[in-house]
Design a protein around this motif. Sequence first.
Motif, mmCIF file in Angstrom:
data_model
loop_
_atom_site.group_PDB
_atom_site.id
_atom_site.type_symbol
_atom_site.label_atom_id
_atom_site.label_comp_id
_atom_site.label_asym_id
_atom_site.label_seq_id
_atom_site.Cartn_x
_atom_site.Cartn_y
_atom_site.Cartn_z
ATOM 1 N N GLN A 1 6.530 15.483 1.566
ATOM 2 C CA GLN A 1 6.209 14.062 1.495
ATOM 3 C C GLN A 1 7.408 13.256 1.008
ATOM 4 O O GLN A 1 8.074 13.632 0.049
ATOM 5 N N THR A 2 7.670 12.126 1.679
ATOM 6 C CA THR A 2 8.661 11.156 1.224
ATOM 7 C C THR A 2 7.962 9.815 1.048
ATOM 8 O O THR A 2 7.416 9.269 2.000
ATOM 9 N N ASP A 3 7.959 9.292 -0.176
ATOM 10 C CA ASP A 3 7.301 8.016 -0.475
ATOM 11 C C ASP A 3 8.285 6.880 -0.217
ATOM 12 O O ASP A 3 9.386 6.875 -0.772
ATOM 13 N N LEU A 4 7.882 5.926 0.621
ATOM 14 C CA LEU A 4 8.723 4.775 0.954
ATOM 15 C C LEU A 4 8.059 3.458 0.562
ATOM 16 O O LEU A 4 8.481 2.396 1.021
ATOM 17 N N THR A 5 7.054 3.520 -0.303
ATOM 18 C CA THR A 5 6.335 2.311 -0.708
ATOM 19 C C THR A 5 7.300 1.292 -1.301
ATOM 20 O O THR A 5 8.077 1.610 -2.206
ATOM 21 N N GLY A 6 7.277 0.072 -0.780
ATOM 22 C CA GLY A 6 8.144 -0.981 -1.287
ATOM 23 C C GLY A 6 9.557 -0.960 -0.738
ATOM 24 O O GLY A 6 10.358 -1.837 -1.060
ATOM 25 N N LEU B 1 0.836 -1.195 0.000
ATOM 26 C CA LEU B 1 0.000 0.000 0.000
ATOM 27 C C LEU B 1 0.871 1.245 0.000
ATOM 28 O O LEU B 1 2.025 1.211 0.449
ATOM 29 N N PRO B 2 0.362 2.377 -0.502
ATOM 30 C CA PRO B 2 1.148 3.617 -0.517
ATOM 31 C C PRO B 2 1.538 4.025 0.900
ATOM 32 O O PRO B 2 0.677 4.250 1.752
ATOM 33 N N TYR B 3 2.830 4.153 1.145
ATOM 34 C CA TYR B 3 3.363 4.348 2.505
ATOM 35 C C TYR B 3 4.538 5.316 2.467
ATOM 36 O O TYR B 3 5.302 5.358 1.499
ATOM 37 N N GLY B 4 4.698 6.051 3.524
ATOM 38 C CA GLY B 4 5.845 6.948 3.641
ATOM 39 C C GLY B 4 5.663 7.866 4.829
ATOM 40 O O GLY B 4 4.992 7.518 5.811
ATOM 41 N N TYR B 5 6.253 9.061 4.725
ATOM 42 C CA TYR B 5 6.117 10.015 5.829
ATOM 43 C C TYR B 5 6.089 11.438 5.299
ATOM 44 O O TYR B 5 6.443 11.702 4.141
ATOM 45 N N LEU C 1 7.660 23.329 15.725
ATOM 46 C CA LEU C 1 8.623 22.237 15.689
ATOM 47 C C LEU C 1 8.362 21.336 14.485
ATOM 48 O O LEU C 1 7.230 21.190 14.029
ATOM 49 N N ASP C 2 9.420 20.721 13.970
ATOM 50 C CA ASP C 2 9.268 19.759 12.889
ATOM 51 C C ASP C 2 8.634 18.477 13.422
ATOM 52 O O ASP C 2 9.082 17.918 14.433
ATOM 53 N N VAL C 3 7.604 18.014 12.720
ATOM 54 C CA VAL C 3 6.907 16.791 13.054
ATOM 55 C C VAL C 3 7.045 15.835 11.884
ATOM 56 O O VAL C 3 6.944 16.233 10.721
ATOM 57 N N TYR C 4 7.281 14.567 12.196
ATOM 58 C CA TYR C 4 7.436 13.525 11.180
ATOM 59 C C TYR C 4 6.371 12.475 11.444
ATOM 60 O O TYR C 4 6.315 11.901 12.530
ATOM 61 N N VAL C 5 5.530 12.218 10.449
ATOM 62 C CA VAL C 5 4.446 11.256 10.608
ATOM 63 C C VAL C 5 4.597 10.162 9.561
ATOM 64 O O VAL C 5 4.581 10.437 8.356
ATOM 65 N N PHE C 6 4.762 8.916 10.037
ATOM 66 C CA PHE C 6 4.877 7.742 9.182
ATOM 67 C C PHE C 6 3.549 7.007 9.183
ATOM 68 O O PHE C 6 2.952 6.787 10.243
ATOM 69 N N GLY C 7 3.110 6.596 8.015
ATOM 70 C CA GLY C 7 1.877 5.842 7.895
ATOM 71 C C GLY C 7 1.505 5.666 6.442
ATOM 72 O O GLY C 7 2.341 5.827 5.544
ATOM 73 N N ARG C 8 0.250 5.349 6.211
ATOM 74 C CA ARG C 8 -0.225 5.129 4.842
ATOM 75 C C ARG C 8 -0.932 6.381 4.335
ATOM 76 O O ARG C 8 -1.688 7.020 5.072
ATOM 77 N N PHE C 9 -0.669 6.712 3.080
ATOM 78 C CA PHE C 9 -1.272 7.896 2.485
ATOM 79 C C PHE C 9 -2.742 7.647 2.183
ATOM 80 O O PHE C 9 -3.135 6.537 1.801
ATOM 81 N N TYR C 10 -3.552 8.669 2.368
ATOM 82 C CA TYR C 10 -4.972 8.562 2.036
ATOM 83 C C TYR C 10 -5.133 8.138 0.580
ATOM 84 O O TYR C 10 -4.415 8.608 -0.305
#
Length: 221
Positions: free
Chosen positions: A80-85, A3-7, A136-145
């Motif tokens: 956005q940084t895409d990490l899918t796969g 699934l499309p994933y990244g942060y 502050l910089d926030v980093y959220v990892f999960g699946r893109f809508y």
Amino acid sequence: MALPYGYVKAKIVSAPQLKATRRPHEVQYHLHFGVTVNGAQWDIAVNVGTTDADDLLKYKLVFDFNHSMLTTLEGAAEGQTDLTGTEALPAIDFERSDFLANTGAWRNSDVMDGSEQVEPVASLQRLLLRAQQSSLDVYVFGRFYSEGDGIHDVHMNQGSKGEFIHTAGNDANDHNDIWQDGALLVDLGDPEWALYVAAFDQQYVPTDDLGNPMPNSQPIS
């Protein structure tokens, strides 16, 4: 199929709000907040618990998080940084990496009742408000809508049973996957970082190469 994933690396532009999502046998709760990504406002949905006492959330909220991956995140461009796969850090896998080493025991969430005083809602909300107020910089990892701009599934995304079992070639939403675990990190100012991660009681480890529970798997502890 992964699934499309990244942060996203961004700053919070709208205060966190507790929202409920009704499921067949429970109500799940998320803290939603807005971030700006390349000029567009994204919605972030972070899991904080459920009304189901048989499938409570387990979480870690760590204010002295340290990992070599933080150097990579600090140097990353905003947006956005895409990490899918991707099957290596900075993609996150709680089982296949040392990302959670030295972060202590999992804690049990309270049973959600719709209030903001229960944990981890209260503590996480304070952290997010601090991040917003101090830019502050926030980093959220999960699946893109799949529709619209945002990130959800900010929790462990492997080890579930039933409808979440991953079969090869399946591209349905919300199935198990490896190297797709969710997390929230806040850069509090060198050298301090905060980390929030979550999983559910009914997620089991170890997992196989599709992210499904192995025959000898047990609930995380």
